[in-house]
Design a protein around this motif. Structure first.
Motif, mmCIF file in Angstrom:
data_model
loop_
_atom_site.group_PDB
_atom_site.id
_atom_site.type_symbol
_atom_site.label_atom_id
_atom_site.label_comp_id
_atom_site.label_asym_id
_atom_site.label_seq_id
_atom_site.Cartn_x
_atom_site.Cartn_y
_atom_site.Cartn_z
ATOM 1 N N HIS A 45 47.724 24.581 -9.280
ATOM 2 C CA HIS A 45 46.584 24.559 -8.362
ATOM 3 C C HIS A 45 45.442 23.753 -8.976
ATOM 4 C CE1 HIS A 45 42.952 26.872 -6.569
ATOM 5 N NE2 HIS A 45 43.337 25.980 -5.688
ATOM 6 N N SER A 85 46.191 20.110 -8.710
ATOM 7 C CA SER A 85 45.985 19.608 -7.347
ATOM 8 C C SER A 85 44.509 19.388 -7.062
ATOM 9 C CB SER A 85 46.529 20.601 -6.310
ATOM 10 O OG SER A 85 47.922 20.598 -6.330
ATOM 11 N N LEU A 86 43.671 20.325 -7.530
ATOM 12 C CA LEU A 86 42.230 20.200 -7.299
ATOM 13 C C LEU A 86 41.663 18.994 -8.039
ATOM 14 C CD1 LEU A 86 41.099 23.929 -7.526
ATOM 15 C CD2 LEU A 86 40.800 22.437 -5.537
ATOM 16 N N GLY A 111 43.172 16.404 -9.061
ATOM 17 C CA GLY A 111 43.754 15.161 -8.554
ATOM 18 C C GLY A 111 43.352 14.851 -7.125
ATOM 19 N N LEU A 112 42.476 15.674 -6.520
ATOM 20 C CA LEU A 112 42.004 15.518 -5.133
ATOM 21 C C LEU A 112 43.139 15.709 -4.126
ATOM 22 C CD1 LEU A 112 39.678 12.377 -5.479
ATOM 23 C CD2 LEU A 112 39.126 14.796 -5.836
ATOM 24 N N GLN A 113 44.221 16.378 -4.551
ATOM 25 C CA GLN A 113 45.351 16.547 -3.647
ATOM 26 C C GLN A 113 45.191 17.754 -2.738
ATOM 27 O OE1 GLN A 113 48.024 16.577 -6.849
ATOM 28 N NE2 GLN A 113 48.527 14.408 -6.703
ATOM 29 N N THR A 114 44.274 18.652 -3.100
ATOM 30 C CA THR A 114 43.995 19.763 -2.204
ATOM 31 C C THR A 114 42.486 19.902 -2.089
ATOM 32 O OG1 THR A 114 44.564 22.036 -1.645
ATOM 33 C CG2 THR A 114 43.962 21.632 -3.934
ATOM 34 N N PHE A 115 42.015 20.623 -1.068
ATOM 35 C CA PHE A 115 40.584 20.807 -0.861
ATOM 36 C C PHE A 115 40.167 22.097 -1.544
ATOM 37 C CE2 PHE A 115 42.443 19.164 3.200
ATOM 38 C CZ PHE A 115 42.093 17.842 3.014
ATOM 39 N N GLY A 116 39.034 22.069 -2.253
ATOM 40 C CA GLY A 116 38.591 23.318 -2.851
ATOM 41 C C GLY A 116 37.527 23.089 -3.891
ATOM 42 N N ASN A 117 37.204 24.163 -4.597
ATOM 43 C CA ASN A 117 36.078 24.157 -5.517
ATOM 44 C C ASN A 117 36.542 24.264 -6.959
ATOM 45 O OD1 ASN A 117 33.803 24.392 -3.463
ATOM 46 N ND2 ASN A 117 35.160 26.092 -2.894
ATOM 47 N N ILE A 118 35.896 23.496 -7.823
ATOM 48 C CA ILE A 118 36.213 23.487 -9.241
ATOM 49 C C ILE A 118 35.004 23.932 -10.053
ATOM 50 C CG2 ILE A 118 36.831 22.023 -11.200
ATOM 51 C CD1 ILE A 118 38.194 20.108 -9.201
ATOM 52 N N ILE A 173 33.289 11.141 0.172
ATOM 53 C CA ILE A 173 34.121 11.601 -0.946
ATOM 54 C C ILE A 173 33.787 10.809 -2.209
ATOM 55 C CG2 ILE A 173 36.514 11.763 -1.810
ATOM 56 C CD1 ILE A 173 35.978 13.867 0.274
ATOM 57 N N PHE A 199 50.093 12.956 -1.438
ATOM 58 C CA PHE A 199 49.029 13.958 -1.250
ATOM 59 C C PHE A 199 49.368 14.885 -0.087
ATOM 60 C CE2 PHE A 199 44.805 12.469 -3.229
ATOM 61 C CZ PHE A 199 45.445 11.825 -4.266
ATOM 62 N N LYS A 240 47.611 16.761 7.047
ATOM 63 C CA LYS A 240 46.864 17.429 5.968
ATOM 64 C C LYS A 240 45.399 17.569 6.369
ATOM 65 C CE LYS A 240 45.003 16.802 1.365
ATOM 66 N NZ LYS A 240 44.787 15.924 0.227
ATOM 67 N N TRP A 279 35.023 22.438 2.403
ATOM 68 C CA TRP A 279 34.596 22.529 0.998
ATOM 69 C C TRP A 279 34.270 21.149 0.435
ATOM 70 C CZ3 TRP A 279 39.235 26.209 0.377
ATOM 71 C CH2 TRP A 279 38.804 27.545 0.561
ATOM 72 N N GLN A 312 41.338 30.194 -2.581
ATOM 73 C CA GLN A 312 40.952 28.958 -1.900
ATOM 74 C C GLN A 312 41.998 28.534 -0.867
ATOM 75 O OE1 GLN A 312 39.213 25.889 -4.295
ATOM 76 N NE2 GLN A 312 38.187 27.331 -5.662
#
Ligand SMILES: Cc1ncc(COP(=O)(O)O)c(C=O)c1O
Lengths: 426, 197
Positions: free
Chosen positions: A43, A46-47, A49-56, A262, B36, B134, B146, B166
C-alpha cells in the motif's frame, strides 16, 4: 437523461464535504495529524508511486485540506485544486511547475503590490523573468510575448485600484501564444467572477481574503481548469516529460485534465513545502459556506458607500468599477455582473495629511493591511504599505499621498457611512 | 447513449456490476498509465486479466497475460481498451464473438471510436468512451478527492463501510456536483483537432 447540476450556494455548502465515513461526523473533521499509517508495504509503495489515491504526509495532502481543495475547484468550475499556506505560496508553486531558469512570463502591471514585489525580486533569484504589460492597453500583452514566454498572469479585479482585466481578450492572446493564462481571482471570489468561463487555464487565490472571509487565517489555492494541453508543444517538462522523481511517469499522460494540479502537489508542494494547516483549512471551509451571502452584502454595502464617498465635498475622486461612469464599469458589467467587489480607493482633496487624519479618526473601520474581512477595513498606503517609495513611485503604484483604500465589511451600511462621516468631519 | 457525457448512475452501475475485467493493451511497465489502472482496480477487488499479444505468456502483478480476448479461459464482464482509437474496432469485433458476450466495452481516457461503439451497442453491450475506470472509481467513491480532484458529486449520506485503510466504497448516494464544462470543451476541441489532423 442528463445529471442535474447544483447551484453555486449548494456547492459552497456541500462540495467536497460528506459525512465522515467512519464516525458519521457531519461537519468536516480537523485531521490534525502529520502522517497516516500504511496498510502494508505494498500500500505504501502504491501511494508513493502515485498508483493509488490517498494520504501519506500532511505536507503533501490532508483529508481536511482536501475538502477545501475540492470545494474551491468546484466553485471555480475547475477539475482539481490545491491549497497552500498563503496566496503567495500558491503563486510560487504554480510558476515552479511552469518555468525553467531563464524563462519569461507576462504579467499585468496592475497587481497586488506584494505580487509585484514577489515577481520583481524573489523570482529574479530563480531566474524567472517577469515582463510587464498594461491592462489599459491590452495589445501590450501581445507585444510582451517572446519565444521564452511560458505564461500570462493577471488579476480579475486588481488590488487596490479597481482595474478590471479584459480576461477574454487576454485569454485569446495566451491561446495564440500557446501558453496558459493564470488569473488571480482573490478580489472577486468565484461568486462574482469565474475566470475559467472567460478562458483562464489556472486560477489562484489568496484564501486569506473573501473566501475565508473572516480575517482569521492565511491561506492560498490553485485551481486547474483542465483546459491546457501540456503535451502539444512539449514546452512544460514538469508535465510532459518522464519524471525521474517518480520512476519516469509522465504526469499529463497519467492524470489527463487534472495533471497540473497533481504536478503542483507531487512536484512543487512536496519539494518546496508551504502546505496549508488543516486547522486553517477548517476555518476557511466554514467561511466559504456563507460566501454567497457575504459577497452579496459586501457588494451592496460597497456600492452604497462608494456613492456616498463620491458625493462628499472633501473627496476628489473615487475608483470603483461598480459606479456608473467609472472607466471600468462596462468591463465590470461583463465580468462581475453581480457586483464589482468590496475594495475601492478614493482620493482626498486634502492630500497626505487628510489621509492620515481619516485613518486616525475612524472608530468602526479597522486600520490595517488586509482586505476581505467581515469587518470594514481602511488603509492610507502612502503612510504605511508604500511608505518607503518615492512620491513618483507611489503615484505609479496607485498609492499617491491622497489615496485611501477601503475594504467594506458586512456591518450595517448606515454605521459604516456614519463612521466615515465623523472621520471626515473637521 | 450520449457519449459526450455519462450520468454518474450509468458509470456507477457498470463499476458495481462487473467483476472480471480484461484490459487490452495492459503494460507490465510500472510507469505506464495502464499499469496504474490495472493495479488500482486489482486492489479494489476486480479480477483483472491482462491482454497484450507482445507480452503473451508473461505476467503483470502475478496475472497471466493472454495474446487475445478469445484466449481468455474465463467469462469476461468488461473489456477495457488501452489502445489508440483506431484499434478499437477489431477489439470490439472480437469481443462480439465471445461466449458469453461481455456486458461492457470501456475505452480509456482520450480514446473514442463511434463506429466501434455503435457496433458494440447493436450487440447489446454497454459502452463507455474517453474515461478511465480508475479515475471514475476514485471519483464516485470520492477516494480521488484526497488528491484535491473535483469529484463532481455531493452527498449528505454516509458512505457504506469499506474494508481497509484509505478505502472508500463505491456504494455512496451522491448527486452530481459542480460541472467542469471548460475541461470537457477543451477535451472535445482536442479530439476534433486530432481527428481533423
Ligand atoms: C490579489 C492578491 N493576491 C495575492 C495576495 C497574497 O496573498 P497572501 O497574503 O495570502 O499570501 C493578496 C494579499 O493581499 C492579494 O490581495
Amino acid at each position: 437523461m442528463t445529471d442535474r447540476i447544483p447551484g453555486f450556494a449548494t456547492l459552497a455548502v456541500h462540495a467536497g464535504a460528506q459525512p465522515d465515513p467512519t464516525t458519521g461526523a457531519r461537519a468536516t473533521p480537523i485531521y490534525q495529524t502529520t502522517s497516516y499509517v500504511f496498510e502494508s508495504v505494498d500500500h505504501a509503495a502504491s501511494l508513493f508511486g502515485l498508483q493509488t489515491f490517498g494520504n501519506i504526509y500532511t505536507r503533501i495532502g490532508n483529508p481536511t485540506t482536501a475538502v477545501l481543495e475540492e470545494r474551491v475547484a468546484a466553485l471555480e468550475g475547475g477539475t482539481a485544486g490545491l491549497a497552500t499556506a498563503s496566496g503567495h505560496a500558491a503563486q510560487v508553486l504554480v510558476f515552479h511547475c511552469l518555468l525553467q531558469p531563464g524563462d519569461e512570463f507576462v504579467a499585468s502591471k496592475k497587481l497586488y503590490g506584494g505580487s509585484i514585489n514577489q515577481f520583481t525580486h524573489a523570482f529574479k533569484n530563480f531566474n524567472w523573468n517577469v515582463v510587464w504589460a498594461d491592462p489599459d492597453d491590452i495589445s501590450s500583452f501581445e507585444r510582451a510575448i517572446s519565444p521564452k514566454t511560458k505564461a500570462i498572469f493577471t488579476e480579475s479585479i486588481a488590488n487596490p485600484g479597481g482595474v478590471i482585466t479584459d480576461m477574454a481578450t487576454v485569454a485569446q492572446i495566451a491561446k495564440r501564444a500557446g501558453v496558459p493564462y493564470i488569473v488571480d481571482n482573490t478580489l472577486a471570489s468565484p461568486y462574482l467572477c469565474k475566470p475559467i468561463e472567460h478562458g483562464a487555464d489556472i486560477v489562484v487565490h489568496s484564501l486569506t481574503k473573501f473566501l475565508g472571509g473572516h480575517g482569521n487565517s492565511i491561506g492560498g489555492a490553485i485551481v486547474d481548469a483542465g483546459t491546457f494541453n501540456w503535451s502539444r508543444d512539449r514546452r512544460y517538462p514538469m508535465l510532459c516529460d518522464p519524471r525521474p522523481e517518480y520512476h519516469g511517469i509522465v504526469l499529463h499522460e497519467t492524470f489527463g485534465n487534472f495533471a497540473f494540479a497533481i504536478a503542483c502537489r507531487v512536484l512543487a508542494l512536496r519539494d518546496i513545502g508551504a502546505p496549508l494547516s488543516p486547522f486553517n483549512a477548517f476555518l476557511i471551509l466554514t467561511g466559504i459556506e456563507t460566501l454567497p451571502l457575504r459577497m452579496r452584502k459586501h457588494c451592496d454595502n460597497t456600492l452604497a458607500v462608494a456613492q456616498w464617498v463620491a458625493a462628499h465635498p472633501k473627496v476628489a475622486w473615487v475608483s470603483y468599477p461598480g459606479l456608473p461612469g467609472d472607466r471600468f464599469h462596462n468591463l465590470a458589467k461583463k465580468y462581475c455582473p453581480n457586483g464589482a467587489g468590496a475594495v475601492f480607493t478614493f482620493g482626498l482633496k486634502g492630500g497626505y495629511d487628510a489621509g492620515v487624519k481619516l485613518v486616525s479618526n475612524v472608530k468602526l473601520f479597522s486600520h490595517l493591511a488586509n482586505i476581505g474581512d467581515t469587518r470594514s477595513l481602511i488603509i492610507h498606503p502612502a503612510s504605511t504599505t508604500h511608505r518607503q517609495l518615492t512620491d513618483a513611485q507611489k503615484a505609479q503604484a496607485g498609492a499617491g499621498p491622497d489615496v485611501v483604500r477601503l475594504s467594506i465589511g458586512i456591518e450595517d451600511v448606515e454605521d459604516i457611512i456614519a463612521d466615515l462621516d465623523q472621520g471626515l468631519a473637521d | 447513449m450520449n457519449h459526450d457525457s455519462y450520468p454518474d448512475s450509468y458509470i456507477r452501475g457498470i463499476l458495481n456490476t462487473v467483476k472480471t475485467i480484461a484490459m487490452v493493451g495492459a503494460s507490465e511497465k510500472e510507469n505506464r498509465p495502464s499499469y496504474f489502472a490495472f493495479k488500482y482496480l486489482l486492489e479494489r477487488g476486480y479480477t483483472m486479466i491482462p491482454v497484450n499479444p507482445l507480452r503473451a505468456g508473461e505476467q503483470i502483478l502475478g496475472r497471466h497475460i493472454y495474446a487475445r480476448l478469445s484466449d481468455v479461459p474465463v467469462p469476461i464482464d468488461m473489456v477495457d481498451i488501452f489502445r489508440s482509437s483506431r484499434h478499437a474496432l477489431p477489439i470490439v469485433q472480437e469481443a462480439l464473438t465471445l461466449n458469453p458476450r461481455p456486458q461492457v466495452i470501456w475505452m480509456q481516457l482520450s480514446i473514442r471510436n463511434d463506429e466501434a461503439a455503435a457496433l458494440a451497442e447493436a450487440g447489446g453491450m454497454k459502452v463507455v468512451m474517453n474515461r478511465c475506470p480508475k479515475i471514475e472509481y476514485g471519483r464516485l467513491s470520492s477516494e480521488i478527492a484526497w488528491m484535491g480532484v473535483n469529484t463532481r458529486t455531493i452527498s449528505a449520506r454516509k458512505a457504506a463501510a469499506s474494508g481497509g485503510i484509505q478505502r472508500l466504497s463505491l456504494n455512496r448516494a451522491s448527486v452530481p456536483g459542480g460541472a467542469t464544462e471548460a475541461a470537457a470543451a477543451a477535451e472535445r476541441m482536442e479530439r476534433e483537432r486530432g481527428s481533423a489532423g
